[in-house]
Write a protein that holds these residues in place. Sequence first.
Motif, mmCIF file in Angstrom:
data_model
loop_
_atom_site.group_PDB
_atom_site.id
_atom_site.type_symbol
_atom_site.label_atom_id
_atom_site.label_comp_id
_atom_site.label_asym_id
_atom_site.label_seq_id
_atom_site.Cartn_x
_atom_site.Cartn_y
_atom_site.Cartn_z
ATOM 1 N N ASP A 74 91.432 41.191 146.471
ATOM 2 C CA ASP A 74 91.475 40.497 147.761
ATOM 3 C C ASP A 74 92.911 40.322 148.245
ATOM 4 O O ASP A 74 93.209 40.515 149.434
ATOM 5 C CB ASP A 74 90.809 39.122 147.638
ATOM 6 C CG ASP A 74 89.311 39.210 147.385
ATOM 7 O OD1 ASP A 74 88.742 40.293 147.613
ATOM 8 O OD2 ASP A 74 88.731 38.191 146.948
ATOM 9 N N MET A 75 93.808 39.956 147.343
ATOM 10 C CA MET A 75 95.191 39.670 147.732
ATOM 11 C C MET A 75 95.950 40.935 148.118
ATOM 12 O O MET A 75 96.871 40.889 148.940
ATOM 13 C CB MET A 75 95.929 38.955 146.591
ATOM 14 C CG MET A 75 95.398 37.567 146.254
ATOM 15 S SD MET A 75 95.474 36.382 147.635
ATOM 16 C CE MET A 75 97.242 36.313 147.948
ATOM 17 N N LEU A 76 95.563 42.073 147.548
ATOM 18 C CA LEU A 76 96.328 43.303 147.747
ATOM 19 C C LEU A 76 95.617 44.320 148.633
ATOM 20 O O LEU A 76 96.158 45.393 148.895
ATOM 21 C CB LEU A 76 96.634 43.944 146.387
ATOM 22 C CG LEU A 76 97.484 43.087 145.440
ATOM 23 C CD1 LEU A 76 97.627 43.781 144.088
ATOM 24 C CD2 LEU A 76 98.857 42.795 146.037
ATOM 25 N N GLY A 77 94.427 43.994 149.091
ATOM 26 C CA GLY A 77 93.689 44.936 149.921
ATOM 27 C C GLY A 77 93.252 46.170 149.161
ATOM 28 O O GLY A 77 93.204 47.276 149.718
ATOM 29 N N LEU A 78 92.918 46.005 147.872
ATOM 30 C CA LEU A 78 92.459 47.107 147.027
ATOM 31 C C LEU A 78 90.978 46.951 146.738
ATOM 32 O O LEU A 78 90.387 45.891 146.978
ATOM 33 C CB LEU A 78 93.238 47.124 145.703
ATOM 34 C CG LEU A 78 94.756 47.268 145.795
ATOM 35 C CD1 LEU A 78 95.380 47.116 144.410
ATOM 36 C CD2 LEU A 78 95.145 48.598 146.418
ATOM 37 N N THR A 79 90.377 47.989 146.213
ATOM 38 C CA THR A 79 88.996 47.886 145.745
ATOM 39 C C THR A 79 89.007 47.359 144.318
ATOM 40 O O THR A 79 90.010 47.494 143.595
ATOM 41 C CB THR A 79 88.290 49.247 145.771
ATOM 42 O OG1 THR A 79 88.918 50.121 144.818
ATOM 43 C CG2 THR A 79 88.366 49.876 147.161
ATOM 44 N N THR A 80 87.905 46.771 143.910
ATOM 45 C CA THR A 80 87.828 46.297 142.528
ATOM 46 C C THR A 80 87.893 47.469 141.551
ATOM 47 O O THR A 80 88.352 47.305 140.424
ATOM 48 C CB THR A 80 86.541 45.496 142.297
ATOM 49 O OG1 THR A 80 85.407 46.278 142.694
ATOM 50 C CG2 THR A 80 86.559 44.189 143.079
ATOM 51 N N ALA A 81 87.454 48.644 141.978
ATOM 52 C CA ALA A 81 87.550 49.827 141.113
ATOM 53 C C ALA A 81 89.010 50.180 140.840
ATOM 54 O O ALA A 81 89.382 50.538 139.715
ATOM 55 C CB ALA A 81 86.835 51.014 141.759
ATOM 56 N N GLU A 82 89.857 50.070 141.865
ATOM 57 C CA GLU A 82 91.281 50.367 141.687
ATOM 58 C C GLU A 82 91.929 49.353 140.745
ATOM 59 O O GLU A 82 92.745 49.712 139.886
ATOM 60 C CB GLU A 82 91.993 50.358 143.044
ATOM 61 C CG GLU A 82 91.637 51.534 143.935
ATOM 62 C CD GLU A 82 92.224 51.410 145.325
ATOM 63 O OE1 GLU A 82 92.836 52.393 145.806
ATOM 64 O OE2 GLU A 82 92.081 50.342 145.952
ATOM 65 N N VAL A 83 91.567 48.093 140.887
ATOM 66 C CA VAL A 83 92.123 47.059 140.014
ATOM 67 C C VAL A 83 91.624 47.242 138.586
ATOM 68 O O VAL A 83 92.392 47.150 137.621
ATOM 69 C CB VAL A 83 91.758 45.660 140.539
ATOM 70 C CG1 VAL A 83 92.238 44.577 139.570
ATOM 71 C CG2 VAL A 83 92.360 45.439 141.915
ATOM 72 N N THR A 84 90.340 47.532 138.443
ATOM 73 C CA THR A 84 89.768 47.717 137.116
ATOM 74 C C THR A 84 90.408 48.897 136.391
ATOM 75 O O THR A 84 90.644 48.850 135.179
ATOM 76 C CB THR A 84 88.245 47.928 137.219
ATOM 77 O OG1 THR A 84 87.657 46.811 137.870
ATOM 78 C CG2 THR A 84 87.623 48.097 135.840
ATOM 79 N N ALA A 85 90.706 49.956 137.130
ATOM 80 C CA ALA A 85 91.320 51.139 136.520
ATOM 81 C C ALA A 85 92.657 50.791 135.880
ATOM 82 O O ALA A 85 92.998 51.296 134.802
ATOM 83 C CB ALA A 85 91.507 52.236 137.572
ATOM 84 N N VAL A 86 93.420 49.907 136.507
ATOM 85 C CA VAL A 86 94.716 49.500 135.966
ATOM 86 C C VAL A 86 94.529 48.503 134.819
ATOM 87 O O VAL A 86 95.165 48.615 133.773
ATOM 88 C CB VAL A 86 95.590 48.885 137.079
ATOM 89 C CG1 VAL A 86 96.886 48.310 136.504
ATOM 90 C CG2 VAL A 86 95.896 49.933 138.146
ATOM 91 N N ALA A 87 93.649 47.532 134.998
ATOM 92 C CA ALA A 87 93.445 46.494 133.984
ATOM 93 C C ALA A 87 92.924 47.065 132.673
ATOM 94 O O ALA A 87 93.201 46.529 131.594
ATOM 95 C CB ALA A 87 92.488 45.434 134.512
ATOM 96 N N THR A 88 92.167 48.150 132.754
ATOM 97 C CA THR A 88 91.621 48.751 131.539
ATOM 98 C C THR A 88 92.553 49.788 130.918
ATOM 99 O O THR A 88 92.311 50.238 129.808
ATOM 100 C CB THR A 88 90.259 49.419 131.826
ATOM 101 O OG1 THR A 88 90.420 50.387 132.876
ATOM 102 C CG2 THR A 88 89.227 48.388 132.247
#
Length: 292
Positions: A74-88
């Motif tokens: 939400d804060m960065l205007g990304l999809t949760t898939a993009e965030v998950t790819a980095v977090a994992t």
Amino acid sequence: MTTTPSEQGQGVSLGMPQLPAPDYPDDVRARLETDAREIIARYPDSRSALLPLLHLVQSQEGHVTRTGMQFCADMLGLTTAEVTAVATFYTMYRRKPGGDYQVGVCTNTLCAVMGGDAIFEALQEHLGVGNGGTTEDGKVTLEHIECNAACDFAPVVMVNWEFFDNQTVGSAKRLVDDLRAGAEVEPTRGAPLCTYKETARILAGFPDERPGAVEASGSAGPASLIGLRLARGEAAPARVVHPRDGGPQRDAGDAPPHDASPAEHLSSHDAPQDTSSSDPAHPAGPVAEEGE
């Protein structure tokens, strides 16, 4: 063959979509948004703030939750898939709850052959957990880690990313026992220990406000600095090591063998040397600069 509803819930996917992640409580979200905006303002491209934002949400709950990843998106205007790819991708982000102290045993090549494998195996048995497991009291999470660029202090154990050098099975067991007992534990070098959540906030880029913590961080230890000193011509003059087998006889005019002074850094090849295994009085290795 039919299955009961209870059997269907045990490892059988029903193909149902996962519900949206719950949001943070209003007060928590407001506080995190303030911190997140401060982080994002440091970067010309907002998506570059994703790594520190993941540390920020990890400081809230001790691991990166679905709620935390949704917040980052939400804060960065990304999809949760993009965030998950980095977090994992990065191992410094936990995907499940863990202990107050993450104890990482280096099992990369040099640490392994110097005793890291034995330490990791012993701690698993001593704590009753496997790799990535957390003790029942919620104090310690144990994991094996890759190289932490401290090979000259092998074997190395890290607690919340602070160094505990030249460890043995015995010293590592005492370390985790002290952590679980709430005793004061000091790293071999670096800042004083804090909890995993507090460490995550520091990694997000916020200052460590504990009195004296920044000053205590110090620099590399003497074993790491010897190469730099050699390059600068600051190291002690060359010396002759006494041959172990008697060696060839010297001529009368030859310079006498040179005994190393305490200020000189001795290689592990200049045996016999006291090590953390053979010298119980110094289980954590050198902590002072050379010559002190």
